[in-house]
Design a protein around this motif. Sequence first.
Motif, PDB file in Angstrom:
ATOM      1  N   THR A   1       5.752   9.689  -1.064  1.00  0.00           N
ATOM      2  CA  THR A   1       4.911   9.104   0.078  1.00  0.00           C
ATOM      3  C   THR A   1       5.268   8.010   0.226  1.00  0.00           C
ATOM      4  O   THR A   1       7.187   8.165   1.208  1.00  0.00           O
ATOM      5  CB  THR A   1       4.870   8.132  -1.273  1.00  0.00           C
ATOM      6  OG1 THR A   1       5.681   7.939  -1.752  1.00  0.00           O
ATOM      7  CG2 THR A   1       3.618   9.706  -2.416  1.00  0.00           C
ATOM      8  N   LEU A   2       5.240   6.681   1.560  1.00  0.00           N
ATOM      9  CA  LEU A   2       5.664   6.058   2.468  1.00  0.00           C
ATOM     10  C   LEU A   2       4.406   4.740   1.711  1.00  0.00           C
ATOM     11  O   LEU A   2       3.241   4.796   1.849  1.00  0.00           O
ATOM     12  CB  LEU A   2       4.993   6.268   2.899  1.00  0.00           C
ATOM     13  CG  LEU A   2       5.237   4.793   4.130  1.00  0.00           C
ATOM     14  CD1 LEU A   2       7.028   4.963   4.899  1.00  0.00           C
ATOM     15  CD2 LEU A   2       4.744   4.736   5.437  1.00  0.00           C
TER      16      LEU A   2
ATOM     17  N   THR B   1      12.859   9.932   7.799  1.00  0.00           N
ATOM     18  CA  THR B   1      13.150  11.177   7.607  1.00  0.00           C
ATOM     19  C   THR B   1      13.046  11.536   5.782  1.00  0.00           C
ATOM     20  O   THR B   1      14.367  10.665   5.893  1.00  0.00           O
ATOM     21  CB  THR B   1      14.832  11.958   8.282  1.00  0.00           C
ATOM     22  OG1 THR B   1      13.972  12.130   9.543  1.00  0.00           O
ATOM     23  CG2 THR B   1      14.071  13.576   8.101  1.00  0.00           C
ATOM     24  N   ALA B   2      12.425  12.232   5.631  1.00  0.00           N
ATOM     25  CA  ALA B   2      12.434  12.671   4.089  1.00  0.00           C
ATOM     26  C   ALA B   2      13.054  13.574   3.622  1.00  0.00           C
ATOM     27  O   ALA B   2      12.090  14.770   3.965  1.00  0.00           O
ATOM     28  CB  ALA B   2      11.075  12.081   3.030  1.00  0.00           C
TER      29      ALA B   2
ATOM     30  N   SER C   1       9.038   7.300  -1.031  1.00  0.00           N
ATOM     31  CA  SER C   1       9.995   9.323  -2.282  1.00  0.00           C
ATOM     32  C   SER C   1       9.616  10.281  -1.987  1.00  0.00           C
ATOM     33  O   SER C   1       8.493  10.923  -0.739  1.00  0.00           O
ATOM     34  CB  SER C   1       8.673   8.520  -3.620  1.00  0.00           C
ATOM     35  OG  SER C   1       7.408   8.951  -3.371  1.00  0.00           O
ATOM     36  N   ARG C   2      10.635  11.403  -2.184  1.00  0.00           N
ATOM     37  CA  ARG C   2       9.828  12.681  -2.036  1.00  0.00           C
ATOM     38  C   ARG C   2      10.331  13.801  -3.508  1.00  0.00           C
ATOM     39  O   ARG C   2      11.720  14.420  -3.097  1.00  0.00           O
ATOM     40  CB  ARG C   2      10.740  13.196  -0.814  1.00  0.00           C
ATOM     41  CG  ARG C   2      10.853  14.381  -0.515  1.00  0.00           C
ATOM     42  CD  ARG C   2      10.073  14.744   0.693  1.00  0.00           C
ATOM     43  NE  ARG C   2       9.556  16.242   0.911  1.00  0.00           N
ATOM     44  CZ  ARG C   2      10.350  17.333   1.320  1.00  0.00           C
ATOM     45  NH1 ARG C   2      10.866  16.775   2.214  1.00  0.00           N
ATOM     46  NH2 ARG C   2       9.143  18.216   1.609  1.00  0.00           N
ATOM     47  N   PRO C   3       9.660  13.595  -3.829  1.00  0.00           N
ATOM     48  CA  PRO C   3      10.331  13.835  -5.412  1.00  0.00           C
ATOM     49  C   PRO C   3       9.886  16.068  -5.082  1.00  0.00           C
ATOM     50  O   PRO C   3      10.929  15.889  -6.144  1.00  0.00           O
ATOM     51  CB  PRO C   3       8.380  13.992  -6.095  1.00  0.00           C
ATOM     52  CG  PRO C   3       7.073  13.229  -5.170  1.00  0.00           C
ATOM     53  CD  PRO C   3       7.931  12.817  -3.928  1.00  0.00           C
TER      54      PRO C   3
ATOM     55  N   LEU D   1       0.362  -1.252   0.095  1.00  0.00           N
ATOM     56  CA  LEU D   1       0.491  -0.658   0.030  1.00  0.00           C
ATOM     57  C   LEU D   1       0.855   1.583   0.329  1.00  0.00           C
ATOM     58  O   LEU D   1       1.444   1.197   0.043  1.00  0.00           O
ATOM     59  CB  LEU D   1      -0.974  -0.005   1.195  1.00  0.00           C
ATOM     60  CG  LEU D   1      -1.861   1.545   0.863  1.00  0.00           C
ATOM     61  CD1 LEU D   1      -2.712   1.644   0.437  1.00  0.00           C
ATOM     62  CD2 LEU D   1      -2.072   1.469   2.872  1.00  0.00           C
ATOM     63  N   THR D   2       0.026   2.310  -0.879  1.00  0.00           N
ATOM     64  CA  THR D   2       1.027   3.544  -0.779  1.00  0.00           C
ATOM     65  C   THR D   2       0.466   4.805  -0.577  1.00  0.00           C
ATOM     66  O   THR D   2      -0.675   4.435  -0.726  1.00  0.00           O
ATOM     67  CB  THR D   2       1.295   3.607  -2.207  1.00  0.00           C
ATOM     68  OG1 THR D   2       3.090   2.705  -2.340  1.00  0.00           O
ATOM     69  CG2 THR D   2       2.194   5.581  -2.229  1.00  0.00           C
TER      70      THR D   2
END
Lengths: 112, 115
Positions: free
Chosen positions: A77-78, A48-49, A69-71, A19-20
Amino acid sequence: SAVISQKPSRDICQRGTSLTIQCQVDSQVTMMFWYRQQPGQSLTLIATANQGSEATYESGFVIDKFPISRPNLTFSTLTVSNMSPEDSSIYLCTCAGADTQYFGPGTRLTVL
Amino acid sequence: AQSVTQLDSQVPVFEEAPVELRCNYSSSVSVYLFWYVQYPNQGLQLLLKYLSGSTLVKGINGFEAEFNKSQTSFHLRKPSVHISDTAEYFCAVSDRDFGNEKLTFGTGTRLTIIP
């Protein structure tokens, strides 16, 4: 201050699936964080992102299980991968303000 | 490593009575201390914080907390509670070197106000 929204607010998933969770902030922030709150327990920092770099994971959490992700400066998103019932928790996204953290409403995940 | 202990998981209080929610912490370094509140079906929001200076800190909604370094405590108080104070309250600590990052939370205290 910052306002954070998360999607989905809750979900019920089958064992073995992924799941995202999406986290959106209404302003640009440098640091975002992901926490887990297991039933009856306190909040635990997962990672930490920071935008433009790999997420930093806390002890007991690994990228293969919780890829992040940290675009850009307003979104993260996790993903909870290969889920098991032990992953049933509330997952919270936060961002750092001047002297506090702002919390999203959380995503309540139940794994069957 | 740091830890936070909230001894009371649930506290029922009659409306207009005073309340104290207890928080003790352990840390080998100087810390910042926070209380967060989570109202039903909402995200956590900051109630008050201790960074430095006066050990008595005042927050929103009439709450206050006192930092006691010798007892490593940061108890939350309100002289007269209201129905709207029903919520989950979390105490948290961070290492001064990390500021408001890397928060360590207690397990929370559920405050229930009885009409």
